[in-house]
Design an enzyme around this catalytic site. Sequence first.
Site, PDB file in Angstrom:
ATOM      1  N   HIS A 149       0.849  -1.184   0.000  1.00 15.35           N
ATOM      2  CA  HIS A 149       0.000   0.000   0.000  1.00 15.35           C
ATOM      3  C   HIS A 149       0.890   1.241   0.000  1.00 15.35           C
ATOM      4  CE1 HIS A 149      -3.517   2.402   2.024  1.00 15.35           C
ATOM      5  NE2 HIS A 149      -2.941   3.069   1.047  1.00 15.35           N
ATOM      6  N   GLU A 207       0.717   7.736  -3.539  1.00 16.03           N
ATOM      7  CA  GLU A 207       1.633   7.389  -2.447  1.00 16.03           C
ATOM      8  C   GLU A 207       2.905   8.222  -2.503  1.00 16.03           C
ATOM      9  OE1 GLU A 207       1.178   5.311   0.233  1.00 16.03           O
ATOM     10  OE2 GLU A 207      -0.885   5.433  -0.475  1.00 16.03           O
ATOM     11  N   HIS A 211       3.170  10.643   0.661  1.00 12.90           N
ATOM     12  CA  HIS A 211       4.133  10.111   1.628  1.00 12.90           C
ATOM     13  C   HIS A 211       5.581  10.147   1.122  1.00 12.90           C
ATOM     14  CE1 HIS A 211       0.745   8.778   4.025  1.00 12.90           C
ATOM     15  NE2 HIS A 211       0.251   8.149   2.973  1.00 12.90           N
TER      16      HIS A 211
END
Length: 326
Positions: A149, A207, A211
């Site tokens: 993920h 992502e 992040h």
Amino acid sequence: MHRRAPAVAALALLAVFAPARGGEPLEGSFIASRSCAALLSIRKNTNPGNVTTAPGTGYRLLARNRKKPTHVRIEIPGARPPERWVAADCGKAGPAAAKQAAPAQPEPVTPSYVLALSWQPAFCEANPGKRECRRQTAARYDANYLSLHGLWPQPPGLAYCNLSPAVRAAGEGGRWRDIPPVELSLSTRADLEHMMPGSQSMLERHEWAKHGSCYPADAETYFRDSFRLMKELNASPVAGVFQRNIGRRVSANDIRAAFDQGFGPGAGNRVRVACRDDGDRRLIAELTISLKGDIQGGSTLSDLMLAANPVDPGCPAGVLDPVGAQ
């Protein structure tokens, strides 16, 4: 010339006594008595880099807040930016030192992360229309192994570092197509499609923006580091527990025990299980693993897990959903 001198002197005095940014100017040193958060903004409670004072260390004193002198502004060499606010009771102010042998260095901050892993069949049970779900078969890699993920730098809330408001709005609004493509090598792109099936729906853009932009390296390194940890995990006893129990109920204790077996006693205490309800079934949907240490330096998954703080186990048990609508 003589008539202009008072004006020049007045300007000089203003320069000397002008308030430091955000407070009343001070001179001298500040000796920290304990480790305290070094804030960029008192009101917002922000601390880029999670910088703290080092007990017994002296810092250059710059100012104190005006309305309520609860904090002092000091200079912390090595911090970015170096001018920070700390609680006034964190130490003691004193006169400027006549001579400093060397500037005090803050204690290095060990980075923390969360590695988030999905059980893709459970995800596809709730999202059958996703491209990666329409094409999932029992023979595909993500039907038998945990999928990536994301790798999330901590603390929570650290996101979209140094990106434009437009990119953040696209990410938070689920408009991943509007996030710029991630530049990756062909080999990394191949691993991405293998271990992050959500990349078929541009999950990697989300992502990386949310992040990865806060990871201390470029996108290529961010994903290569994530895949290295994933490969360690999927070569461990944890993979066996998942494969042997597809279609069955498995407990968080069993999953944590497999982590202890593969990565050392106590590793399982760094794993949290997330479930979701699907009718009368409770499905295991995701694992989040707490990590602490230098991922870029090649630290093993075992070392990174055992250095992190324990977490609660989360969902006590759930079914490992097989491929296909149930």
